[in-house]
Design a protein around this motif. Structure first.
Motif, PDB file in Angstrom:
ATOM      1  N   HIS A 172       0.829  -1.207   0.000  1.00 54.55           N
ATOM      2  CA  HIS A 172       0.000   0.000   0.000  1.00 54.55           C
ATOM      3  C   HIS A 172       0.861   1.254   0.000  1.00 54.55           C
ATOM      4  CE1 HIS A 172      -2.434   3.295   1.706  1.00 54.55           C
ATOM      5  NE2 HIS A 172      -3.375   2.771   0.955  1.00 54.55           N
ATOM      6  N   LEU A 175       1.985   1.870  -3.369  1.00 48.80           N
ATOM      7  CA  LEU A 175       0.891   2.439  -4.167  1.00 48.80           C
ATOM      8  C   LEU A 175       0.767   3.933  -3.895  1.00 48.80           C
ATOM      9  CD1 LEU A 175      -1.577   2.066  -6.039  1.00 48.80           C
ATOM     10  CD2 LEU A 175      -2.891   1.379  -4.019  1.00 48.80           C
ATOM     11  N   THR A 179       1.182   6.914  -6.557  1.00 51.31           N
ATOM     12  CA  THR A 179       0.116   7.897  -6.743  1.00 51.31           C
ATOM     13  C   THR A 179       0.671   9.315  -6.780  1.00 51.31           C
ATOM     14  OG1 THR A 179      -1.396   6.409  -5.582  1.00 51.31           O
ATOM     15  CG2 THR A 179      -2.136   8.676  -5.894  1.00 51.31           C
ATOM     16  N   ARG A 207       0.121  19.183  -7.565  1.00 53.89           N
ATOM     17  CA  ARG A 207      -0.672  17.947  -7.465  1.00 53.89           C
ATOM     18  C   ARG A 207      -0.040  16.972  -6.473  1.00 53.89           C
ATOM     19  NH1 ARG A 207      -1.494  17.630 -13.963  1.00 53.89           N
ATOM     20  NH2 ARG A 207      -3.271  19.064 -14.082  1.00 53.89           N
ATOM     21  N   LEU A 214      -3.450  14.791   1.495  1.00 53.30           N
ATOM     22  CA  LEU A 214      -4.490  13.780   1.676  1.00 53.30           C
ATOM     23  C   LEU A 214      -4.084  12.714   2.680  1.00 53.30           C
ATOM     24  CD1 LEU A 214      -7.219  12.571   0.619  1.00 53.30           C
ATOM     25  CD2 LEU A 214      -5.856  11.356  -1.100  1.00 53.30           C
ATOM     26  N   PHE A 235      -8.271  26.495   5.602  1.00 54.51           N
ATOM     27  CA  PHE A 235      -7.917  25.294   4.833  1.00 54.51           C
ATOM     28  C   PHE A 235      -7.079  25.668   3.612  1.00 54.51           C
ATOM     29  CE2 PHE A 235      -8.793  22.305   1.409  1.00 54.51           C
ATOM     30  CZ  PHE A 235      -8.596  21.082   2.017  1.00 54.51           C
ATOM     31  N   MET A 295      -1.311   7.442   8.169  1.00 58.08           N
ATOM     32  CA  MET A 295      -2.143   6.807   7.144  1.00 58.08           C
ATOM     33  C   MET A 295      -1.355   5.969   6.147  1.00 58.08           C
ATOM     34  SD  MET A 295      -5.077   9.687   6.342  1.00 58.08           S
ATOM     35  CE  MET A 295      -6.270   8.560   5.607  1.00 58.08           C
TER      36      MET A 295
ATOM     37  N   LEU B 175     -11.279  16.694   0.579  1.00 54.57           N
ATOM     38  CA  LEU B 175      -9.932  16.723  -0.006  1.00 54.57           C
ATOM     39  C   LEU B 175      -9.704  15.479  -0.855  1.00 54.57           C
ATOM     40  CD1 LEU B 175      -7.087  17.977  -0.185  1.00 54.57           C
ATOM     41  CD2 LEU B 175      -6.551  16.869   1.998  1.00 54.57           C
ATOM     42  N   TYR B 176     -10.217  14.355  -0.373  1.00 54.44           N
ATOM     43  CA  TYR B 176     -10.141  13.116  -1.160  1.00 54.44           C
ATOM     44  C   TYR B 176     -10.863  13.290  -2.495  1.00 54.44           C
ATOM     45  CZ  TYR B 176     -11.051   8.283  -2.525  1.00 54.44           C
ATOM     46  OH  TYR B 176     -11.138   7.111  -3.229  1.00 54.44           O
ATOM     47  N   THR B 179      -8.898  15.352  -4.789  1.00 51.66           N
ATOM     48  CA  THR B 179      -7.700  14.661  -5.283  1.00 51.66           C
ATOM     49  C   THR B 179      -8.031  13.774  -6.477  1.00 51.66           C
ATOM     50  OG1 THR B 179      -6.820  14.676  -3.025  1.00 51.66           O
ATOM     51  CG2 THR B 179      -5.734  13.233  -4.609  1.00 51.66           C
ATOM     52  N   GLU B 182      -8.984  16.000  -9.478  1.00 47.71           N
ATOM     53  CA  GLU B 182      -7.785  16.588 -10.088  1.00 47.71           C
ATOM     54  C   GLU B 182      -7.047  15.530 -10.912  1.00 47.71           C
ATOM     55  OE1 GLU B 182      -6.845  19.664 -10.142  1.00 47.71           O
ATOM     56  OE2 GLU B 182      -4.749  19.544 -10.798  1.00 47.71           O
ATOM     57  N   LYS B 185      -8.974  15.266 -14.128  1.00 51.92           N
ATOM     58  CA  LYS B 185      -8.868  16.466 -14.963  1.00 51.92           C
ATOM     59  C   LYS B 185      -7.441  16.749 -15.427  1.00 51.92           C
ATOM     60  CE  LYS B 185     -11.194  19.101 -11.974  1.00 51.92           C
ATOM     61  NZ  LYS B 185     -11.918  20.266 -11.403  1.00 51.92           N
ATOM     62  N   SER B 186      -6.470  16.067 -14.803  1.00 55.71           N
ATOM     63  CA  SER B 186      -5.075  16.281 -15.206  1.00 55.71           C
ATOM     64  C   SER B 186      -4.826  15.804 -16.634  1.00 55.71           C
ATOM     65  CB  SER B 186      -4.133  15.536 -14.250  1.00 55.71           C
ATOM     66  OG  SER B 186      -4.222  14.133 -14.433  1.00 55.71           O
ATOM     67  N   ARG B 207      -5.982   7.402 -13.788  1.00 56.65           N
ATOM     68  CA  ARG B 207      -5.420   8.089 -12.606  1.00 56.65           C
ATOM     69  C   ARG B 207      -6.449   8.144 -11.474  1.00 56.65           C
ATOM     70  NH1 ARG B 207      -2.707  12.793 -16.275  1.00 56.65           N
ATOM     71  NH2 ARG B 207      -0.827  11.643 -16.828  1.00 56.65           N
ATOM     72  N   ARG B 210      -6.667   4.883  -9.719  1.00 54.43           N
ATOM     73  CA  ARG B 210      -5.556   4.620  -8.804  1.00 54.43           C
ATOM     74  C   ARG B 210      -5.747   5.324  -7.459  1.00 54.43           C
ATOM     75  NH1 ARG B 210      -0.992   1.553 -10.538  1.00 54.43           N
ATOM     76  NH2 ARG B 210      -1.653   0.605 -12.485  1.00 54.43           N
ATOM     77  N   VAL B 211      -6.361   6.489  -7.477  1.00 54.45           N
ATOM     78  CA  VAL B 211      -6.636   7.177  -6.211  1.00 54.45           C
ATOM     79  C   VAL B 211      -7.679   6.392  -5.414  1.00 54.45           C
ATOM     80  CG1 VAL B 211      -7.371   9.328  -5.120  1.00 54.45           C
ATOM     81  CG2 VAL B 211      -5.982   9.402  -7.196  1.00 54.45           C
ATOM     82  N   ALA B 213      -7.946   3.153  -5.646  1.00 55.52           N
ATOM     83  CA  ALA B 213      -7.191   1.986  -5.167  1.00 55.52           C
ATOM     84  C   ALA B 213      -6.433   2.331  -3.881  1.00 55.52           C
ATOM     85  CB  ALA B 213      -6.214   1.521  -6.243  1.00 55.52           C
ATOM     86  N   LEU B 214      -5.943   3.568  -3.819  1.00 51.60           N
ATOM     87  CA  LEU B 214      -5.151   4.005  -2.671  1.00 51.60           C
ATOM     88  C   LEU B 214      -5.973   4.090  -1.396  1.00 51.60           C
ATOM     89  CD1 LEU B 214      -2.404   5.230  -1.666  1.00 51.60           C
ATOM     90  CD2 LEU B 214      -3.331   7.465  -2.310  1.00 51.60           C
ATOM     91  N   MET B 215      -7.206   4.593  -1.516  1.00 51.58           N
ATOM     92  CA  MET B 215      -8.007   4.875  -0.326  1.00 51.58           C
ATOM     93  C   MET B 215      -9.215   3.950  -0.182  1.00 51.58           C
ATOM     94  SD  MET B 215      -6.633   7.728   1.119  1.00 51.58           S
ATOM     95  CE  MET B 215      -7.930   8.664   1.954  1.00 51.58           C
ATOM     96  N   PHE B 235      -1.111  -8.086  -8.015  1.00 46.93           N
ATOM     97  CA  PHE B 235      -1.364  -6.669  -7.758  1.00 46.93           C
ATOM     98  C   PHE B 235      -1.737  -5.951  -9.060  1.00 46.93           C
ATOM     99  CE2 PHE B 235       0.094  -2.279  -7.561  1.00 46.93           C
ATOM    100  CZ  PHE B 235      -0.433  -1.840  -6.361  1.00 46.93           C
ATOM    101  N   MET B 239      -5.151  -3.843 -10.081  1.00 43.21           N
ATOM    102  CA  MET B 239      -5.224  -2.471 -10.589  1.00 43.21           C
ATOM    103  C   MET B 239      -6.008  -2.418 -11.903  1.00 43.21           C
ATOM    104  SD  MET B 239      -3.741  -0.430  -8.464  1.00 43.21           S
ATOM    105  CE  MET B 239      -3.975  -1.431  -7.015  1.00 43.21           C
ATOM    106  N   MET B 295     -10.950   4.235   5.002  1.00 39.94           N
ATOM    107  CA  MET B 295      -9.935   5.289   5.052  1.00 39.94           C
ATOM    108  C   MET B 295     -10.489   6.679   4.764  1.00 39.94           C
ATOM    109  SD  MET B 295      -6.549   3.458   3.381  1.00 39.94           S
ATOM    110  CE  MET B 295      -5.348   4.612   4.077  1.00 39.94           C
TER     111      MET B 295
END
Lengths: 347, 347
Positions: A172, A175, A179, A207, A214, A235, A295, B175-176, B179, B182, B185-186, B207, B210-211, B213-215, B235, B239, B295
């Motif tokens: 993780h 990962l 990211t 970014r 996060l 914030f 985290m 914020l998540y 993220t 973004e 939109k990147s 992308r 993957r975010v 997947a992270l959280m 893994f 993904m 998370m």
């Protein structure tokens, strides 16, 4: 090569450079004219037995955690000789932006945590003539280096304090690294690492900063607006004035070089892939410091590895700063970490 | 408008459409010829008192959680009339890609959770003539809608089961959302929402995946390779074959529309910003379901809100699937959630 004013003593404090020559790398090949930047506090005594080594975290430099050094602190420069080695590739040591062709920029070679530790070992033994370290400590990637030190050179490390880092990067955590690297590289200006201006990749760095925002602290940090305690007013100020401010001046390739080391960190390589075997070699009195709200280096991962180290202990801090507790921005966090280090050094 | 074959009954199961006409929006303005897509299971009885409403999560559709419906399950279609309303903007209901100019694509209006709930209220009352719901339940953004339902129409909601979602989006959760938006939109192909092909923004969607997947699960999910239990072999397969496979066919603007609702979700708006006051209006027998390893909707956030609801209870699951426990990919998770819902419906 690229001019980047950020990597100067004005921004990072005075530092010196140790010449490693043509430095052989773990993954093969070498880095010619390789330089290891470092700073020192206090004086090496005649017996050369009062040295402490403090390897540094991702994106940090020799100046980042120097506030732990102070008279009356655990890291007391009137008693100890404290060395902060910069990571190879971190911008002050040999790095993508300051290495001439054909090894600079996107052609900078891939490094391992073990490269840093071997380079630091040469600094301490060849340059300073030190054969024993009272303490090796480090946070995050600094902890990765600390584990590597204690397992690779057990006879040399009397005490070890890995803080919120792992001996083997978890899937993780890898990962997470992927990211924020992808966030950085998503900026077309990154251009495969061949940008032409030091500040070309601001969008990508922003970014990356947001991904750190996060995962860097914890959910309650935001809910309780704990940032107000360090005089951040909103914030948006936290995002721009803390996270982005930290990363925006940095060199993208330097961050990617360090990230690659982070992701591939594995002390188990010292024992053919057997992490438990590698950690069992540690003879240093070891105190693992972990953060309950972290985290991406969770307490459980720290505990799992701590239990593989003979006679080690675990100390847990509950700060809302999560992974970033080590910065010591809350006075009680700084005091507690300083106290743990003082106790470790007293025995 | 854009042709996108993904949003068809072949992929999401049969669905019907309720015409909302010129639908007034919470943030001002209206969406002309607004359509709410939904699916139903079972039959509405003559007394019209056996309806259950199951609003859906981010990126989901009326087919996503239909496996909770089955004879002998809590959501038994031989007993209940179960309605899965699609979110406005989710690709099946009126959405950026299927709405004609001048309201389509990047000009699609901003929506709120309350818009969904008011639209669903019209479906249930005007179209079905239902004045009482045996249960409203939903996961994540479905939980946001569930809280809104229970607080906005307390007399109509007999029972409520918000699963791993909040009545008020937390700053970290927002914020998540920022993220992963973004990350999407990147991709330059996103082009401010004015891409011309349904599959133009694959890099951005990857992308975003993957975010998630992270959280989406938790650190131990990866460390223990818990994905092996659902016949994923590596893994990389996880993904590509799970996270990316889920998001890649979707419409980027639909995801951004839902994300904006998610981030701005706040049931407190019903009581002038006073969340506790708004939640105290709930008369439904409420069972909040939370996941200890979540998370981005942590157990603590769920408990904080549950405690504001009179007579409510909290049930906690410890699955390594974290936020995604609701998918029920581990049989014991599905059984436990089904059991909790059955207990709630039995009283």
């Amino acid at each position: 090569m690229l001019n980047n004013d950020f990597y100067s003593s004005e921004n990072h404090g005075a530092f010196e450079v140790f010449d490693l020559g043509d430095f052989q790398l773990e993954r093969g090949g070498s880095l010619p004219d390789c330089k290891l930047a470092y700073s020192t506090h206090g004086k090496l005594n005649e017996a050369k037995d009062n040295a402490i080594l403090f390897p540094i975290m991702f994106s940090g430099t020799s100046g980042s955690l120097a506030h732990y050094v102070g008279e009356g602190n655990a890291l007391d420069p009137s008693r100890y000789f404290i060395v902060f080695p910069n990571q190879l590739g971190n911008g002050l040591s040999s790095s993508p932006h300051n290495t001439p062709a054909p090894h600079g920029m996107s052609a900078f070679p891939a490094l391992d945590i073990a490269d840093d530790v071997r380079a630091q070992h040469r600094l301490m033994t060849e340059h300073f003539g030190v054969s024993e370290l009272q303490l090796v400590l480090g946070w995050s990637m600094g902890a990765q280096q600390t584990y590597e030190w204690a397992a690779r050179y057990p006879a040399m490390v009397r005490r070890a304090a890995p803080i919120a880092g792992t001996a083997r990067c978890t899937p993780h955590d890898a990962l997470y690294v992927d990211t924020f690297c992808e966030a950085l590289k998503s900026d077309p200006a990154w251009n495969g690492g061949e940008y032409t201006g030091a500040n070309d990749v601001q969008t990508g760095l922003r970014r990356l900063a947001r991904v750190f925002a996060l995962m860097g602290t914890c959910t309650e940090f935001y809910k309780q607006e704990a940032w107000r305690r360090i005089d951040i007013q909103s914030f948006d100020d936290l995002m721009a004035g803390f996270w982005e401010k930290w990363f925006l001046p940095m060199d993208p390739n330097a961050l990617l070089c360090m990230a690659d080391k982070w992701k591939n960190g594995d002390v188990g390589a010292l024992a053919g892939g057997d992490l438990k075997q590698a950690l069992s070699r540690i003879t240093a009195k070891t105190c693992v410091i972990a953060f309950s709200e972290d985290m991406f280096v969770p307490l459980k991962d720290c505990r799992d590895e701590q239990e593989m180290i003979p006679g080690s202990q675990l100390e847990v801090l509950d700060s809302l700063w999560g992974h970033f507790t080590t910065l010591g921005l809350f006075e009680e966090d700084f005091k507690r970490i300083n106290e743990i280090l003082a106790n470790l050094l007293a025995n």
